[in-house]
Write a protein that holds these residues in place. Structure first.
Motif, PDB file in Angstrom:
ATOM      1  N   UNK A 790       0.781  -1.222   0.000  1.00 15.19           N
ATOM      2  CA  UNK A 790       0.000   0.000   0.000  1.00 15.19           C
ATOM      3  C   UNK A 790       0.813   1.272   0.000  1.00 15.19           C
ATOM      4  N   UNK A 791       2.150   1.137  -0.025  1.00 14.11           N
ATOM      5  CA  UNK A 791       2.999   2.314   0.007  1.00 14.11           C
ATOM      6  C   UNK A 791       3.365   2.770   1.396  1.00 14.11           C
ATOM      7  N   UNK A 792       3.013   2.020   2.433  1.00 21.82           N
ATOM      8  CA  UNK A 792       3.372   2.398   3.789  1.00 21.82           C
ATOM      9  C   UNK A 792       2.223   2.198   4.750  1.00 21.82           C
ATOM     10  N   UNK A 793       2.501   2.415   6.013  1.00 19.59           N
ATOM     11  CA  UNK A 793       1.528   2.177   7.072  1.00 19.59           C
ATOM     12  C   UNK A 793       0.300   3.064   6.933  1.00 19.59           C
ATOM     13  N   UNK A 794       0.501   4.363   6.824  1.00 23.47           N
ATOM     14  CA  UNK A 794      -0.649   5.263   6.798  1.00 23.47           C
ATOM     15  C   UNK A 794      -1.502   5.040   5.553  1.00 23.47           C
ATOM     16  N   UNK A 795      -0.837   4.805   4.418  1.00 24.37           N
ATOM     17  CA  UNK A 795      -1.594   4.535   3.194  1.00 24.37           C
ATOM     18  C   UNK A 795      -2.380   3.238   3.291  1.00 24.37           C
ATOM     19  N   UNK A 796      -1.786   2.217   3.922  1.00 24.39           N
ATOM     20  CA  UNK A 796      -2.484   0.947   4.069  1.00 24.39           C
ATOM     21  C   UNK A 796      -3.760   1.126   4.883  1.00 24.39           C
ATOM     22  N   UNK A 797      -3.669   1.869   5.979  1.00 22.09           N
ATOM     23  CA  UNK A 797      -4.855   2.148   6.792  1.00 22.09           C
ATOM     24  C   UNK A 797      -5.882   2.937   5.994  1.00 22.09           C
ATOM     25  N   UNK A 798      -5.405   3.929   5.272  1.00 22.02           N
ATOM     26  CA  UNK A 798      -6.307   4.769   4.489  1.00 22.02           C
ATOM     27  C   UNK A 798      -6.982   3.973   3.369  1.00 22.02           C
ATOM     28  N   UNK A 799      -6.210   3.116   2.670  1.00 18.70           N
ATOM     29  CA  UNK A 799      -6.777   2.327   1.580  1.00 18.70           C
ATOM     30  C   UNK A 799      -7.821   1.349   2.090  1.00 18.70           C
ATOM     31  N   UNK A 800      -7.555   0.752   3.231  1.00 17.73           N
ATOM     32  CA  UNK A 800      -8.500  -0.220   3.789  1.00 17.73           C
ATOM     33  C   UNK A 800      -9.830   0.447   4.123  1.00 17.73           C
ATOM     34  N   UNK A 801      -9.777   1.530   4.890  1.00 20.60           N
ATOM     35  CA  UNK A 801     -11.005   2.063   5.485  1.00 20.60           C
ATOM     36  C   UNK A 801     -11.650   3.193   4.676  1.00 20.60           C
ATOM     37  N   UNK A 802     -10.837   4.010   4.032  1.00 19.12           N
ATOM     38  CA  UNK A 802     -11.393   5.193   3.381  1.00 19.12           C
ATOM     39  C   UNK A 802     -11.536   5.077   1.871  1.00 19.12           C
ATOM     40  N   UNK A 803     -10.825   4.118   1.266  1.00 18.86           N
ATOM     41  CA  UNK A 803     -10.809   4.067  -0.190  1.00 18.86           C
ATOM     42  C   UNK A 803     -11.469   2.803  -0.713  1.00 18.86           C
TER      43      UNK A 803
END
Length: 1016
Positions: A790-803
């Motif tokens: 996902x490109x990193x920790x914050x992006x992984x969280x963002x992709x899972x829940x927000x995208x």
């Protein structure tokens, strides 16, 4: 004997990216070189960066900017990366340089065009230097600044010429290697807020021998840089700032206000408050904080537990939990953010450094056709990083009859024990403990900062050894019209970097848990409630650790170049060659770290691996047309490289380039080039063992999720991925601004591929002598970007829940949570691995203008370099090409360091007979937080700017003054003041470590320096 290509002092056409202007004594020739226009002075042919074909430096189809030794001196910077990072085409590197208080620390790198330090190639005299870690990055602290003649910076992919890694370009340090006499340079510098000094001493000596057939140059450098903590810097850096709602008029844009009771970011204005900074920090505090237990009266609690709460005087508290007074006798509801621990004062904003470096350059003419050369380097670099005391905030077992608690609190623990269901496992490092209802053990989340153990310290010592030996010379000509003016170069280089990290004042997770439990009739060793840690406890739980890293690189290369044949418009130049490279690295973490038993420093597993490549390369330069109407010169160039890797994920790879130069008339030249480049995965990406990292990130299931993003869809997904329904969007889901994650390598990851297109024009109008202008467009695309999932920790969280919002996606599957609180804890870290996951693209325009004119007995020189970034796009997952983060003009947790759309550097210098005065202006346009810009640009839900705390960092203008004075024939005094107007940096809570982006903006106020240079 002819001058050999690598020895030439010719300078290429400059792109806008050059950081500073050239020294006045060379200004005339430099201005001509930067334009590709016809030269009025004779210039020796030589190899220049971006090509292996011998040229005169005026006919390159790709932009090359130059930084000279005089630029370095006038900047007053003791490390070369500080000078380069001011150039408009570089983006600051968060994890490198003097402001990187990281573990390990003490390294410096460059980030060309913002694609990261692993995607640009650093050379010394056109050859690879040394790598310092498994990431295969060159530490610029090992580059001998005293010996730098000039630095040439090529924009765009150069893999066809230099091999892997040259995605965004090449930084080539050209050394003085033909030196006679002796030179001493002494420099002292300090900053205005703390007066902390830094010193550097350079001793250089050189001599010719054997009748001028040989030359030997030796250089010794000693550097000492004092450390500056955030507490010593004070002002904006002292507190750990967070976003919040403050009493109207109580805060500023660089300091905290008074929290408005009962207000949140969402209702702040309705309650009459101001959005601003509040004093925040870590939820793990010295007096201890207990959380992760049922709230009074909640569905997770019961009547007996509610009664116990009331009896203990804690009948009402929120998800932030409970804390104690200093004596540990009184417990109360913890206040957020008032009770948070300020991480700021103890952390370094500038890390202390000591460096000793020795370099030897020598060459000897064995014959008219053979010049042997030797390069030797040794450096010892010692850096201390310092962090706030170690903390632990995780599920913890406590005896229900703990003697250090009141009887009422012991009853609370007893009721927590009795309400347990099933078996609960608690992992502390390598030790697993289990608890069931009624066994006398209660589970709580215990967060404590162990100040009594001392501040965390990391002493990193890095020794670098490099040797290169080779022979170069002229082979003559097969004939006048075929294979003429041939020359060759053969060399072998070997570089080794040995790094030792000594880590102090960490904690053992297993020992800590053991020290919190009674041993039969013996009370627990540690009383963690209040400020009651004694020496016995500190000794029982504190540990040290040692990590070592060994990195090696070997290169064997041979090439031949010259004129292949004659064409009507001139000689067709060529270069052919072969290269073999092998890199290897081994990281040996301390046994405590590899077991996951250490709190205070990132855990990690051993990394060991090697890779090699065999390559064939060729390059051609073809003059197509000359001296016809509308075409004074038209030249094509091309290059091709075939690489055979010892990696199953790559195998064979080809890179290539093609370009054209069209000189219309003397005063106008057009140039353009296309380049295909690759980057092979490095050893960390291939073989990196599992490592634990605690990083700044936002959990979308917590109260840190922007109000606009707290939707029903996100709420349901949070519940589906392990957050108790009652805890969704509460502070308890993310009590700190940091989240643990595990990262690791992938031996099957493939190469990255990039395409670079550049097109420009160089103008030198005859009507205005000494005026030179160039403008170049660049576009760089990168596919298959190697990154964590996902490109990193914050992006992984963002992709899972927000995208993507699919609990079965690879991003959501990487996330696990604590069953009671829903928090991502040390025992449920996010799992992320390397992959060819994303894409990058940047485009923009470089502009350069140079002008000089004479005055009576003096000369004025003016130069300006500007870069306009039109696009900087990150695609986290190429499988979702519509999800693109457009980060131009942005900063934040997703985009990282600020990427101003416009950056510029201008210098004006007045040179008289024996002294010069110089004024430099540095400009960066404003940037806006990515929480606003990214959804605005992607068509998502956009939080209004007036609902965010200081969402824009204002444009910055800095003035730097410097001077030189020749006080005697061979003695020069120089000095200056950087940030002459003492500007403070823009402040944001998003910035890592210092409340400001220390690698981008000036965080030390005025910095002054004075030096003396003596030649003998």
């Amino acid at each position: 004997m002819k001058k050999h290509p690598i020895r030439s002092s010719s300078i290429l056409p400059a792109s806008v990216g050059g950081l500073s202007l050239l020294c006045l004594s060379l200004m005339s020739s430099v201005l001509q070189a930067q334009t590709d226009a016809g030269a009025q002075t004779e210039v020796n042919e030589g190899v220049v960066t971006g090509s292996r074909i011998k040229r005169d430096g005026f006919d390159a189809s790709t932009p090359v900017s130059v930084v000279t030794s005089e630029d370095i001196k006038l900047s007053g910077k003791v490390n070369i990366e500080d000078q380069l990072s001011k150039s408009p085409q570089f983006v600051a590197s968060t994890n490198g340089g003097s402001s990187a208080n990281t573990v390990p620390g003490g390294t410096a790198d460059v980030n060309l065009r913002g694609f990261g330090a692993t995607r640009n190639l650093v050379l010394v005299n056109g050859r690879r230097f040394a790598i310092h870690v498994a990431d295969q990055v060159t530490d610029l602290n090992t580059i001998p600044a005293a010996l730098i003649e000039r630095t040439e910076i090529v924009t765009g992919g150069s893999s066809a010429v230099y091999g892997s890694d040259a995605i965004t370009g090449v930084v080539n340090f050209i050394m003085r290697d033909d030196f006679e006499g002796a030179e001493v340079n002494l420099q002292y510098g300090a900053d205005s807020p703390t007066s902390t000094g830094n010193y550097t001493v350079d001793l250089t000596a050189g001599t010719n021998f054997d009748g001028g057939r040989g030359n030997l140059v030796m250089s010794l450098n000693m550097l000492e840089r004092g450390g500056i903590t955030r507490g010593e810097r004070g002002d904006f850096a002292f507190d750990s700032l967070s976003d919040g709602c403050v009493v109207a008029g109580s805060g500023t844009d660089h300091s905290a206000g008074t929290p408005l009771a009962g207000a949140s970011l969402a209702n702040c204005k309705a309650m009459g408050g101001d959005l601003g900074f509040v004093r925040g920090g870590s939820g793990d505090i010295p007096t201890s904080r207990i959380s992760g237990i049922p709230l009074p009266g909640s569905a997770q609690s019961n009547a007996n537990l509610n009664a116990a709460y009331t009896a203990a005087g804690i009948g009402s508290f929120g998800s932030f939990g409970l804390t104690f007074d200093e004596a540990g006798n009184t417990i109360r509801a913890a206040q957020d953010p008032q009770d948070r621990f300020n991480l700021g004062p103890d952390n370094y904003i500038i890390v202390p450094q000591e460096r000793t470096m020795a370099n030897v350059f020598s060459h000897y003419d064995f014959s008219e056709t053979a010049r042997g050369y030797l390069e030797f380097h040794f450096s010892n670099n010692v850096v201390d990083a310092q962090l706030a005391p170690s903390n632990v905030g995780t599920n913890t077992l406590l005896n229900v009859n703990n003697p250090y608690l009141t009887s009422q609190m012991r009853e609370v623990l007893n009721q927590l024990d009795l309400r347990e269901t099933g078996t609960t496992n608690i992992t502390t490092g390598p030790v697993l403990r289990s608890t069931v209802a009624g066994d006398g053990l209660a589970v709580v989340t215990l967060g404590k900062r162990y100040r009594e153990v001392g501040n965390r310290r990391s002493e990193t010592e890095r020794d670098v050894y490099r040797t290169a030996v080779g022979v170069t010379g002229d082979l003559g000509s097969v004939s006048d019209i075929f294979m003429s003016d041939l020359n060759y170069d053969i060399y072998y280089s070997h570089a080794t970097t040995d790094t030792t990290e000594n880590l102090y004042n960490a904690l053992s997770r297993s020992r800590l848990q053991a020290s919190l439990l009674s041993n039969g009739a013996t009370a627990p060793v540690c009383n963690v409630f209040g400020l009651n840690i004694d020496d016995a406890c500190a000794d029982a739980i504190g540990i040290s650790a040692i990590n070592t890293t060994d990195a090696k690189m070997e290169v064997i290369a041979a090439s031949i170049s010259g004129d292949l044949f004659q064409m009507p418009a001139g000689a067709a130049g060529f270069a052919l060659g072969t290269e073999w490279r092998k890199t290897s690295a081994e990281f040996k973490p301390d046994s405590y770290l590899s077991s996951g038993d250490v709190a205070g420093f990132n855990a990690g597993l051993p990394t060991k691996g090697s890779l090699s490549v065999k390559e064939l390369f060729s390059e051609f330069r073809l003059p197509l047309v000359k001296d016809v109407t509308g075409i004074q010169n038209l030249t094509a160039n091309a290059a091709f490289r075939y690489s055979d890797y010892s990696l199953s994920g790559i195998g064979n790879a080809s890179t290539y380039l093609g370009g054209l130069e069209w000189q219309v008339v003397d005063s106008v030249t057009f140039r353009g080039q296309f380049q295909r480049a690759i980057r092979a995965p490095n050893m960390t990406e291939l073989f990196g063992g599992l490592r634990r990292s605690v990083e700044t990130a936002t959990d979308p299931c917590s109260s840190r999720q922007p109000t606009a993003g707290q939707t029903q869809a996100v709420r349901e997904l949070c519940a589906a991925t392990g957050v108790p329904s009652s805890q969704v969007f509460t502070a308890g889901v993310q009590p700190n601004n940091i989240i643990p994650a595990d990262f690791g390598g992938n031996p099957n990851v493939g190469e990255e591929t990039s395409d670079t297109k550049t097109f420009g024009v160089v103008v030198s109008p005859s009507a205005v002598p000494n005026l030179r202008m160039s403008i170049d467009y660049f576009n760089i695309t990168l596919d298959g970007a190697i990154a964590q999932l996902g490109g990193g920790l914050n992006n992984t969280l963002n992709l899972c829940y927000n995208v993507i919002q699919d609990e079965n996606s690879e991003f959501c599957r990487a996330i696990s949570r604590d069953a009671n609180t829903g928090a991502i804890t040390d025992s449920s870290a996010v799992q992320i691995r390397q992959a060819n996951t994303g894409a990058l693209e940047t485009s923009g325009i470089d502009l350069a203008i140079r002008y000089s004119f004479d005055l009576p007995n003096s000369k004025i020189s003016l130069g300006t370099d500007w870069t306009r970034v039109n696009e900087f796009a990150l695609t986290p997952v190429e499988a979702f090409p519509n999800i693109v983060n457009h980060c131009e003009g942005a900063f934040g947790s997703t985009c990282g360091e600020p990427i101003p759309e416009t950056r510029g550097v201008t210098r004006i210098t007045w040179e008289l007979n024996s002294y010069s005065l110089s004024l430099r202006h540095r400009y960066m346009s404003s940037v806006t937080v990515d929480r606003h810009l990214l959804p605005k640009r992607s068509g998502g839900t956009v939080p209004a700017l007036d609902t965010l705390v200081y969402p824009t960092l204002d444009a910055q203008s800095y003035l730097d003054f410097s001077f030189t004075a020749d006080v005697m024939e061979n003695i020069q005094v120089y000095g200056g003041v950087n940030n002459l107007l003492d500007n403070d940096p823009p402040v944001t809570s998003v910035a890592p470590r210092t409340n400001a982006y220390a690698a981008t903006y000036d965080v030390l106020g005025q910095e002054y320096f004075i030096g003396v240079n003596a030649k003998f």
